[in-house]
Design an enzyme around this catalytic site. Structure first.
Site, PDB file in Angstrom:
ATOM      1  N   CYS A 173       0.845  -1.198   0.000  1.00  0.00           N
ATOM      2  CA  CYS A 173       0.000   0.000   0.000  1.00  0.00           C
ATOM      3  C   CYS A 173       0.885   1.255   0.000  1.00  0.00           C
ATOM      4  O   CYS A 173       1.571   1.516  -0.978  1.00  0.00           O
ATOM      5  CB  CYS A 173      -0.959  -0.063   1.192  1.00  0.00           C
ATOM      6  SG  CYS A 173      -2.379   1.024   1.037  1.00  0.00           S
ATOM      7  N   HIS A 198      -3.484  -5.703   0.755  1.00  0.00           N
ATOM      8  CA  HIS A 198      -2.838  -5.959   2.046  1.00  0.00           C
ATOM      9  C   HIS A 198      -2.751  -7.454   2.347  1.00  0.00           C
ATOM     10  O   HIS A 198      -3.678  -8.008   2.942  1.00  0.00           O
ATOM     11  CB  HIS A 198      -3.626  -5.280   3.168  1.00  0.00           C
ATOM     12  CG  HIS A 198      -3.504  -3.796   3.193  1.00  0.00           C
ATOM     13  ND1 HIS A 198      -2.572  -3.132   3.954  1.00  0.00           N
ATOM     14  CD2 HIS A 198      -4.185  -2.837   2.537  1.00  0.00           C
ATOM     15  CE1 HIS A 198      -2.691  -1.824   3.779  1.00  0.00           C
ATOM     16  NE2 HIS A 198      -3.666  -1.610   2.917  1.00  0.00           N
ATOM     17  N   GLU A 226      -1.066  -8.785   4.634  1.00  0.00           N
ATOM     18  CA  GLU A 226      -1.032  -8.999   6.092  1.00  0.00           C
ATOM     19  C   GLU A 226      -2.436  -9.017   6.685  1.00  0.00           C
ATOM     20  O   GLU A 226      -2.634  -9.490   7.801  1.00  0.00           O
ATOM     21  CB  GLU A 226      -0.154  -7.929   6.770  1.00  0.00           C
ATOM     22  CG  GLU A 226      -0.827  -6.602   7.087  1.00  0.00           C
ATOM     23  CD  GLU A 226      -0.971  -5.671   5.880  1.00  0.00           C
ATOM     24  OE1 GLU A 226      -0.790  -6.133   4.738  1.00  0.00           O
ATOM     25  OE2 GLU A 226      -1.295  -4.478   6.090  1.00  0.00           O
TER      26      GLU A 226
END
Lengths: 217, 786
Positions: free
Chosen positions: A86, A194, A196
């Protein structure tokens, strides 16, 4: 195996990356304050999402001058694996480690939702756990994620197999549905989605686990 | 009558008008000081005695709220309420409005509303873990309202997304009364990171007073006074009273403050919100029973030549004031510098109970702290002995005033078309256009995102320190609710319903309701109707909070929400007491969503049963159906049966804890028809419902769209059917339940009554109308401003 996680004053996904790495995957990690220069003992570096220094000028434009990033550039040039998520992707393009730029979403709104991606890992070390053409679901959350590149450079990227992640339903107007690109050497990956946020079955699926765990074995 | 008070050396009438103070206030100020206030001092009284700061109209009403309970650690009066979650975890939470600023500058008005409520949370030593918001706008067929909504949502997104706190839930409703006066209420939740809750009362005579955060400028002058006056066309000229927020600075401020509090060196903290330095100094002094000396020459300023008045009343954002242990100030200030923030010793704590302000070596203002903050004036209003005539007229409406409603439909519309019209109502429709702009996942704890269930759920995993790297089993659920149409037609019943619905929403995910924070958005209390609305709504809130065991831990009062129309008439908003409620999820493995889960699951309606006989707890009065299909906002909303609410909600929570329910969704706007449609939309599955034949075959709309009755729609898998039946048998009459049908693999919502087919709509059609209602109206609007 230790992951370095860069922390700017405006980073806000640094702890999320730590949670995904340590909490979900058992990978140890260390925070790298933006004024630090010590990358010793690290096997990989993640530049997480957030707003680095506020991003009032242009996303990542100030961050590129951070002391820690001078070291990250050296680390990458020596073949060290670097992942920009990002805002981290924006920073990598400002640093020149990846080509192109991220601009305001076409519809001008911030967008937070789950996106479907197709992966073409090629030689990207971060994506070696995925098969070619595999469909992934990663959350996205960005206001400036529209990938742009000079018209004559896009075919070069495509020919090199550097467009490793594409949206199935383009959420931001990115050229060629680009969601993530890798450098020709395969060690630097930048992506707007993302991974994660896709490592924990309790919150957002587990499709991202293989990305962060790629360097384990 | 000529005042006997001393004359000041400035034009008094103009100054009083600017500060929104009355002549009687001025006389009282002179009495308290024993002299005339200088201009800066008058400004300090102006903000401290505004409704925003001292509740001068609402205080006697707020006194009736239940505020204590076994889980309440901090009640009203501090920056935020705090509840005990057990297992060593404590939750701070609060709601606050930013209505007037958002009306004139929607982007910054809304953004700074988010910044302000976050500071209330982390000032206590809690890390913000979730944001919610309650919004009200005028109808979206007016481009001005579209522009306001664009700006407000973009402003909330800008601040919340950047600061890294997930916006996990909220509610948005539309009514012509909010045209020109939108409501922007932001709620924040935080998990305590310090052992001691940081409070605001100063202690330690001679201790240094430290200013941290951003610089002080001329922005936001007099915002508290501005917030306590009605809006007019000329209010646009008040744009300088709206502050400009910097979420990047606030992110650093959160981290630096929480680090500083960990050291134990900060003995008191107060954020600078409304009324800036004036409010923080006088609150800290008054609460601590001490004084504060403040040297303006040492306050970090962003522009030169500011007067004492400007320093004292500036509402520049992202600033805090600390009292610090002597000798520890340098280490503390270094922490803030590391985060790129200002930090300066600006004064000291005094034994004498005064706020003394120095500038250029002279005393610029000196006021007893108690004169500003204690015993503030109360505007007494007479409560009407009976409801206003206009309300009484509404209450005379009855369902028999409507045309007959048989199986074919009403007014030439089939029931399928009526249902689709309701799903197209922006108040009922999907809010995806809104929450898609909010980062609802950051911090990696959002278990139930917006749209997934009746309440948002966030896992109670700390962001750092002990427990941050292991998966937590427990969560916190939160909602904001206000049925403003009901409140407008019966403020007492509407207030009760707001609390009951919030608790019902929490119960539907399986959370135990703990406590509320309330945001009382009302028109002027100076009209008999305005005060009656405020008083009756407070009574309703009190009664319901007491019955449901959810005390009030604080909140915010926003009055004078009305617009002076160009023709001079006053347009008041619907009275809107927004209830923000938090609940505890004991086991995240046993959550419930609103989507159907499996074809064949049995669908049950809990609460007042359908159609057996006329029941006063359920009605078409004041419903979405009546407004949307018949163009009428009228009737008396049904009385909330708090005993039934308690029983139904407890049963649902216990069934969810036992793993018996596949889904749960409360009935709200649009009644059974809309609730069933929403369960289909969320799952993509259909439902086949057989309703009992109603007593009145010409009032089928009551079956489908009546509201009220403590109702919850649940689904139960075949595997749990036996255990569920045992629960029902054991509860008997205490838990009214009706089996209505089954979840179907065929993606169609089909509803029959007796042997008559009422409606049959493909789920894809429900989805497209529900999802497109807001986007298609926004498409005509202007792009956001930033």
């Amino acid at each position: 195996m230790t992951l370095g996680i860069v922390v700017f004053p405006g980073s806000n996904c640094d702890r999320d990356v730590q949670w995904a790495a340590e909490g979900c995957l058992g990978i140890s990690s260390r925070f790298l304050w933006h004024e630090d220069r010590d990358l010793s003992g690290l096997d990989a570096v993640v530049i997480p999402g957030g707003f680095s220094y506020g991003d009032y000028l242009r996303c990542g434009a100030i961050a590129r001058f951070a002391p820690v990033l001078q070291e990250v550039v050296r680390f990458a040039e020596a073949g060290g694996p670097v992942l920009g998520i990002c805002n981290g992707f924006q920073v990598l393009t400002e640093l020149g480690l990846l080509p192109g730029a991220l601009t305001r979403n076409e519809h001008l709104h911030f967008v937070c939702e789950t996106s479907e991606l197709t992966v073409q890992p090629g030689s990207c070390r971060w994506l070696k756990g995925y098969s070619n053409g595999e469909l992934l679901r990663f959350p996205i959350a960005h206001g400036e994620g529209r990938y742009q590149i000079e018209a004559d450079q896009l075919p070069v990227l495509e020919a090199n197999g550097q467009v490793v992640l594409r949206y199935r339903h383009n959420p931001n107007g990115s050229v060629a549905d680009v969601a993530g690109i890798c450098n020709p050497a395969g060690n630097v990956l930048g992506l707007m989605p993302h991974p994660e946020r896709a490592c924990d079955p309790a919150t957002g699926g587990i499709d991202g686990q293989r990305l962060l765990a790629a360097l384990l074995g | 009558m000529p005042s006997s008070a001393p004359q000041p050396d400035y034009p008094l009438d103009a100054a009083l008008k600017k500060e929104n103070l009355s002549r009687a206030d001025y006389d009282e100020i002179c009495r308290r000081l024993g002299r005339a206030p200088n201009r800066a001092e008058l400004g300090m009284f102006g903000v401290m005695w505004s409704e925003h700061c001292c509740y001068r109209n609402s205080r006697p009403l707020l006194a009736g709220f239940p505020t204590s309970g076994p889980r309440i650690l901090v009640g009203p009066g501090e920056n935020a309420g705090v509840v005990d979650l057990g297992e060593g975890q404590r939750l701070a939470f609060k709601i606050e409005s930013h209505n007037h600023p958002s009306a004139v500058e929607p982007f910054q008005g809304a953004a700074t509303g988010v910044g302000g409520i976050l500071r209330d949370i982390f000032t206590m030593g809690a890390r913000p873990i979730a944001l919610l918001n309650a919004l009200r706008f005028g109808p979206l067929d007016d481009p001005r309202n579209v522009g306001l909504m664009e700006g407000v949502v973009a402003g909330i997104a800008h601040y919340g997304n950047c600061v890294g706190v997930p916006t996990v839930g909220g509610e948005v409703a539309f009514d012509p009364s909010y045209s020109g006066n939108p409501l922007v209420n932001a709620m924040a939740l935080g998990l305590m990171e310090t052992d001691q809750i940081v409070c605001s009362g100063a202690e330690g005579v001679g201790y240094p007073v430290v200013y941290v955060g951003s610089t002080t400028g001329r922005d936001g002058m007099g915002g508290a006074s501005f917030a306590s006056a009605e809006l007019t066309e000329a209010s646009l000229d008040d744009r300088p009273a709206v502050q400009v927020g910097d979420p990047f600075l606030e992110k650093g401020l959160i981290e630096a403050c929480l680090e500083a509090f960990q050291t134990g060196d900060v003995v008191a903290a107060q954020d600078m919100g409304a009324a800036g330095l004036t409010c923080s100094c006088s609150e800290m002094a008054a609460k601590g029973g001490l004084g504060i000396e403040l040297d303006l020459d040492r306050v970090p300023a962003r522009e030169q030549g500011m007067t004492a008045y400007e320093f004292l009343l500036s509402e520049s954002q992202e600033r805090m004031l600390f009292v610090v242990r002597p000798g520890r100030e340098d280490a503390l200030m270094a922490r803030f510098s590391r985060w790129g923030l200002q930090a300066a010793v600006v004064g000291r704590v005094l034994q004498e109970n005064v706020v003394r302000v120095l500038q250029h070596g002279q005393v610029a203002a000196e006021v007893p702290a108690s004169a500003l903050a204690d015993d503030t004036p109360i505007n007494h209003h007479e409560l009407l002995a009976e409801p206003p005539a206009a309300i009484q007229a509404h209450w005379r409406w009855s369902e028999s005033d409507l045309p007959t409603a048989g199986a074919a439909g009403i007014n030439g519309l089939s029931w399928s078309e009526v249902l689709l019209a309701l799903l197209d109502d922006p108040t009922i429709a999907s809010k995806r256009w809104v929450y898609r702009q909010y980062d609802h996942q950051v911090q990696a704890n959002t278990v139930v995102p917006p749209g997934g269930a009746d309440a948002a759920v966030v896992r109670l995993r700390p962001q750092q320190g002990e427990g941050s790297l292991s998966a937590a089993k427990r969560g916190v659920a939160a909602v904001v609710d206000c049925p403003n149409r009901w409140v407008a037609l019966d403020p007492e019943r509407g207030g009760m319903a707001a609390v009951a619905e919030a608790a019902r929403n929490l119960s539907c995910v399986g959370a135990e309701p703990l406590a509320i924070t309330d945001n009382l958005n009302f028109p002027s209390p100076e009209t008999p109707t305005g005060y009656w609305q405020l008083a009756m709504a407070c009574r309703g809130l009190s009664v319901a909070c007491t019955a449901l065991g959810t005390p009030v831990t604080g909140g915010n009062v926003s009055l004078y929400n009305e617009t002076r129309l160009p023709d001079g008439a006053m347009q008041p908003i619907h009275p809107t007491p927004v209830v923000g409620m938090v609940g505890l999820v004991h086991d995240l493995g046993r959550l419930c969503g609103l989507a159907w889960r499996e074809p064949g699951d049995a669908i049950w309606l809990l609460g007042v049963p359908l159609a057996e006989a006329r029941d006063p707890r359920v009605s078409l009065a004041a419903t979405s159906y009546l407004e949307r299909l018949h163009g009428q906002v009228t009737g008396r909303p049904p009385l909330t049966d708090l005993d039934l609410e308690t029983a139904v909600q407890a049963a649902v929570r216990s069934a969810i804890a036992g793993g018996l329910l596949a889904s749960a969704h409360d009935l709200s706007d649009g009644g059974l028809g809309v609730a069933a449609a929403e369960c289909c939309i969320a799952s993509g599955l259909g439902a086949s419902l057989d309703l009992p034949s109603p007593a009145d075959a010409h009032r089928l709309d009551r079956l489908l769209f009546a509201e009220g009755g403590a109702r919850i729609l649940v689904s139960v898998s075949a595997a749990q059917a036996g255990a569920w039946q045992q629960v029902l048998d054991a509860a008997a009459a205490a838990l009214p339940a009706q089996r209505l049908g089954v979840v179907s693999a065929d993606p169609t919502l089909a509803i029959r009554a007796g042997d008559q087919e009422l409606l049959q709509v493909p789920v894809s059609r429900l989805v497209s109308v529900f999802e497109q209602a807001i986007p298609r109206r926004m498409a005509s609007g202007i792009p956001p401003t930033a």
